[in-house]
Design a protein around this motif. Sequence first.
Motif, PDB file in Angstrom:
ATOM      1  N   ASN A  68       0.835  -1.192   0.000  1.00  0.00           N
ATOM      2  CA  ASN A  68       0.000   0.000   0.000  1.00  0.00           C
ATOM      3  C   ASN A  68       0.875   1.250   0.000  1.00  0.00           C
ATOM      4  O   ASN A  68       2.071   1.185   0.263  1.00  0.00           O
ATOM      5  CB  ASN A  68      -0.902   0.013   1.230  1.00  0.00           C
ATOM      6  CG  ASN A  68      -1.857  -1.164   1.222  1.00  0.00           C
ATOM      7  OD1 ASN A  68      -2.451  -1.467   0.198  1.00  0.00           O
ATOM      8  ND2 ASN A  68      -1.973  -1.839   2.345  1.00  0.00           N
ATOM      9  N   SER A 122       2.412  -0.418   4.136  1.00  0.00           N
ATOM     10  CA  SER A 122       1.966  -1.699   4.667  1.00  0.00           C
ATOM     11  C   SER A 122       1.799  -2.694   3.521  1.00  0.00           C
ATOM     12  O   SER A 122       1.610  -2.318   2.366  1.00  0.00           O
ATOM     13  CB  SER A 122       0.648  -1.527   5.415  1.00  0.00           C
ATOM     14  OG  SER A 122      -0.322  -0.982   4.556  1.00  0.00           O
ATOM     15  N   ALA A 123       1.901  -3.971   3.854  1.00  0.00           N
ATOM     16  CA  ALA A 123       1.837  -5.009   2.824  1.00  0.00           C
ATOM     17  C   ALA A 123       0.450  -5.617   2.764  1.00  0.00           C
ATOM     18  O   ALA A 123      -0.265  -5.654   3.760  1.00  0.00           O
ATOM     19  CB  ALA A 123       2.853  -6.104   3.144  1.00  0.00           C
ATOM     20  N   ASN A 124       0.050  -6.069   1.579  1.00  0.00           N
ATOM     21  CA  ASN A 124      -1.152  -6.886   1.448  1.00  0.00           C
ATOM     22  C   ASN A 124      -0.712  -8.310   1.177  1.00  0.00           C
ATOM     23  O   ASN A 124       0.326  -8.539   0.572  1.00  0.00           O
ATOM     24  CB  ASN A 124      -2.026  -6.394   0.297  1.00  0.00           C
ATOM     25  CG  ASN A 124      -2.532  -4.996   0.546  1.00  0.00           C
ATOM     26  OD1 ASN A 124      -3.026  -4.682   1.618  1.00  0.00           O
ATOM     27  ND2 ASN A 124      -2.365  -4.127  -0.439  1.00  0.00           N
ATOM     28  N   GLU A 125      -1.512  -9.246   1.608  1.00  0.00           N
ATOM     29  CA  GLU A 125      -1.191 -10.638   1.361  1.00  0.00           C
ATOM     30  C   GLU A 125      -1.857 -11.046   0.044  1.00  0.00           C
ATOM     31  O   GLU A 125      -3.070 -10.929  -0.084  1.00  0.00           O
ATOM     32  CB  GLU A 125      -1.732 -11.476   2.517  1.00  0.00           C
ATOM     33  CG  GLU A 125      -1.083 -12.821   2.643  1.00  0.00           C
ATOM     34  CD  GLU A 125      -1.497 -13.525   3.927  1.00  0.00           C
ATOM     35  OE1 GLU A 125      -2.528 -13.157   4.502  1.00  0.00           O
ATOM     36  OE2 GLU A 125      -0.779 -14.441   4.327  1.00  0.00           O
ATOM     37  N   VAL A 160       5.158 -17.155  17.232  1.00  0.00           N
ATOM     38  CA  VAL A 160       5.321 -15.714  17.005  1.00  0.00           C
ATOM     39  C   VAL A 160       4.016 -15.058  16.548  1.00  0.00           C
ATOM     40  O   VAL A 160       3.669 -13.978  17.007  1.00  0.00           O
ATOM     41  CB  VAL A 160       6.447 -15.449  15.983  1.00  0.00           C
ATOM     42  CG1 VAL A 160       6.509 -13.973  15.628  1.00  0.00           C
ATOM     43  CG2 VAL A 160       7.775 -15.904  16.563  1.00  0.00           C
ATOM     44  N   ASN A 161       3.282 -15.727  15.644  1.00  0.00           N
ATOM     45  CA  ASN A 161       2.068 -15.098  15.102  1.00  0.00           C
ATOM     46  C   ASN A 161       0.794 -15.535  15.803  1.00  0.00           C
ATOM     47  O   ASN A 161      -0.278 -15.003  15.525  1.00  0.00           O
ATOM     48  CB  ASN A 161       1.904 -15.435  13.614  1.00  0.00           C
ATOM     49  CG  ASN A 161       2.860 -14.634  12.762  1.00  0.00           C
ATOM     50  OD1 ASN A 161       3.429 -13.655  13.225  1.00  0.00           O
ATOM     51  ND2 ASN A 161       3.040 -15.055  11.531  1.00  0.00           N
ATOM     52  N   GLY A 162       0.889 -16.549  16.627  1.00  0.00           N
ATOM     53  CA  GLY A 162      -0.305 -17.047  17.292  1.00  0.00           C
ATOM     54  C   GLY A 162      -1.107 -18.001  16.428  1.00  0.00           C
ATOM     55  O   GLY A 162      -2.071 -18.588  16.876  1.00  0.00           O
ATOM     56  N   LYS A 168       9.727 -12.477   6.632  1.00  0.00           N
ATOM     57  CA  LYS A 168       9.257 -11.235   7.249  1.00  0.00           C
ATOM     58  C   LYS A 168      10.155 -10.066   6.856  1.00  0.00           C
ATOM     59  O   LYS A 168       9.691  -8.964   6.592  1.00  0.00           O
ATOM     60  CB  LYS A 168       9.271 -11.377   8.776  1.00  0.00           C
ATOM     61  CG  LYS A 168       8.019 -11.983   9.349  1.00  0.00           C
ATOM     62  CD  LYS A 168       8.050 -11.858  10.874  1.00  0.00           C
ATOM     63  CE  LYS A 168       6.826 -12.460  11.498  1.00  0.00           C
ATOM     64  NZ  LYS A 168       5.695 -11.667  11.693  1.00  0.00           N
ATOM     65  N   GLU A 175       9.664  -8.852   3.292  1.00  0.00           N
ATOM     66  CA  GLU A 175       8.415  -8.113   3.178  1.00  0.00           C
ATOM     67  C   GLU A 175       8.573  -6.707   3.739  1.00  0.00           C
ATOM     68  O   GLU A 175       8.049  -5.742   3.191  1.00  0.00           O
ATOM     69  CB  GLU A 175       7.328  -8.866   3.940  1.00  0.00           C
ATOM     70  CG  GLU A 175       5.948  -8.373   3.656  1.00  0.00           C
ATOM     71  CD  GLU A 175       4.925  -9.331   4.218  1.00  0.00           C
ATOM     72  OE1 GLU A 175       4.529 -10.252   3.484  1.00  0.00           O
ATOM     73  OE2 GLU A 175       4.554  -9.190   5.390  1.00  0.00           O
TER      74      GLU A 175
END
Lengths: 356, 456
Positions: free
Chosen positions: B221, B225-228, B289-291, B337, B340
Amino acid sequence: MSDPVHAKLLARIAASGDVAALRGLRDQIHEHMEALLSARPIEQFYTDLNEVHDALIRRAVTLSEEQMARMGLGSPPVPYAYLLFGSGGREEQTLTSDQDSGLIYADPADASQLDAVSGYFEAFARMVVEMLQQLRYPPCDGEVVSANPAWCQSLSQWMAKLDLWFEDPDWERVRYLLIVADCRIVAGLPSIWMALKEHFFAHMHQNERIVHNMLNNTMRHKVLVGVFGQLFKENYGEDAGSLDLKYGAYIPMVNAVRLLAIQAGVRATSTLNRIEQLTQKGVFSEQEGQDYDGVFKLFLRLRLLTTSKKESGIYTNNGKLSNTRLTKELIEELKTGLRTVKRLQKQVRRRATGRF
Amino acid sequence: MVKKLVLSLGALSLLFPAMAFADDPSAATLNMGLNSIWVLVAAILVILMQGGFILLESGSTRMKNAGHIAGKTVFTLGLCTLIYWAVGYAFAFGADNTGTGISNIIGSGDFFFSPDKAAGDGVGLPPAIFFTFQLAFAAVSLSIAWGGFAERAKLSAYLVFTVLFTAVIYPVISHWIWSADGWLFTKGAQDYAGSTVVHLTGAIAAFAATVLLKPRIGRFNKDGSANEILGHNQVFGALSVLILWVGWFGFNAGSALGVGDGFFGYVAFNTQLGAAGGAVAALLISWLVNGKADITTTLNGALAGLVAITATCAFVEPWAAVVIGLLAGVLVFFSAKFFEKIKVDDPIFALSVHGAAGVWGTIANGIFATDALAKKLNVGEGGLIDTGNWHQLWVQVESVVVCGGYVLVASFILLGIMKVVMGLRVTEEQEIVGLDLSEHGTFGYPEQMKKAQQNM
């Protein structure tokens, strides 16, 4: 009411004669409330704000009654209660809450009148919801609104429905039961609502196994803190870096406290009141009560900082706390708070499964 | 029982008299035959890995590009074969210039390779089989590079870069580390099956491509920020990893280039341990880390374990293979990560899986290699833990830096020239409508895509 402006606004709402005037008042109130935000304790802010919402909804109900009469549909054939669920039920509405509502009316003396009576209230509920929409309260996504016939029924129909939900509790029905647990009357005759509420708690008392079903639903939303104490933030999209405060902090805590409250027979619906009464009943120790109270007030405060926009006149909010709001101190405070909620969840699980 | 056996053997010798009377093959011939069987099977396994890349690359990308992405691999495998046959192999393993100073840097000889029809006396492996095995490696390296092109490069860019990569990028690195004349080989650089030669080389070419091509539309964006951009088929992804995993036994154990004393079995064994470590560590780290336990990360972890164990499989003890795999799984998660964060769009995670893990695997030899295995293979010496000596670690770091540097510079120059001369990227409109339609005129998923188009 200590704030004279506030009192005056409430009076003006109660005297307001049409939707346009109410809408103007709502906008005014939002500005006024936003200005007050930092000036007073958070629980006071919510109390004031929810009084305003209640007053607006109450006024919309009254105006709808009048409108029905003007349209030749008469006045309410039997007493009724207009109910709020969700954050409205818990007196935790923010500036951008939607409508979660229901309607319950007394059983007509003669069963043959039921069709006519239900016809009246269905039209009436549609009118209220429509009017509130004009006041920029969007209806709830899950269709828990009084305009939905499933949520607009007579007392005996409601009770039969609760009986069914308690006796055959699938996932969806358990969800409804938990929604009903938060219900609160905003307009109409309180005794009808009380009857429903007591029916609910009588079932809770007899039917302890339901707690197991409720537990899964209660724990559905994960607390967004990891084993390393890190916050789980949004990774992608517009809100990358934000924390989903609503579903990662606020709702898990609301859910956990609700389950303990209904297990302990606590009738209060607001989370802070529930915490207080659970402490009085000894479910929480004094210390726990204080901790939970503090953490929940933090979440209430942060909820007001979540990203909101006014989209084509409607107040909406995605419940996410933007990265730019997350100062270092706040992150630390949040981590401590979220760990406390994890502890609370453990307590809930222990109590619900009977493992001490 | 014995009677039966004698009877049936007698009957067989009547049917096939040659069995009884032919000269017994010499031990050397048998040895050569066994080597040939294993290495040709290994080469076929490595070629089958292209099937893995087809599924990996198309599964990790969107439906509108699926046919293009899958089909182009078949084309580039073909083109790569012709180029490697014509010149690539000559630059990598040509020995006509042995003894001259330049042979340290690049080989020469056997252009348009025409191998002996059978193995000569004292030769352990027919040259045609050696060629096939090496060609399969070049093709794998090339397919790794395509990760950086995915979903936005023109078909013509694939064509031109296949030629350049197979002729002047890959063979140089392969020569340096694997040819007996190569300068890094002479120094004792340890890269058993190509963590650097194949994987890092491919990954760095992918990096250059993805930087020059710029991110896909919609990947990042304006605010950074990144979009998946999710791939269209996670099952393809998982299946691709299994195909690659199995193919990797050819890749690593085949690199023994023979059967010998059975050492190739040990190589295969370590390979399995490394892959396992990578898969397990990656799922766990993403969960912690990400849950949420991430499937894509798990798949990448298995591959990263394989990439890291590629250099080390013959040089380390089993416990070290496990450690190398586990660390690769963790590394690939954080590497993805990182890329990205610096806004490099890496659709297939080639930079993390093949680049970061390739570097790690190569350097891991400098830490975990045992002196006994280095002596057995006669390449370099033991690493830091076994010998307490920093020498091998230094050699490994040097080979990573120099090889990575060469590929980086060469790729940027060649792709940069291509960008100026012919352009690398399709137009915005073509990218949005999808490369299946823009480059080939038909969809890989006709029913679904036509429906989607009608709704547009």
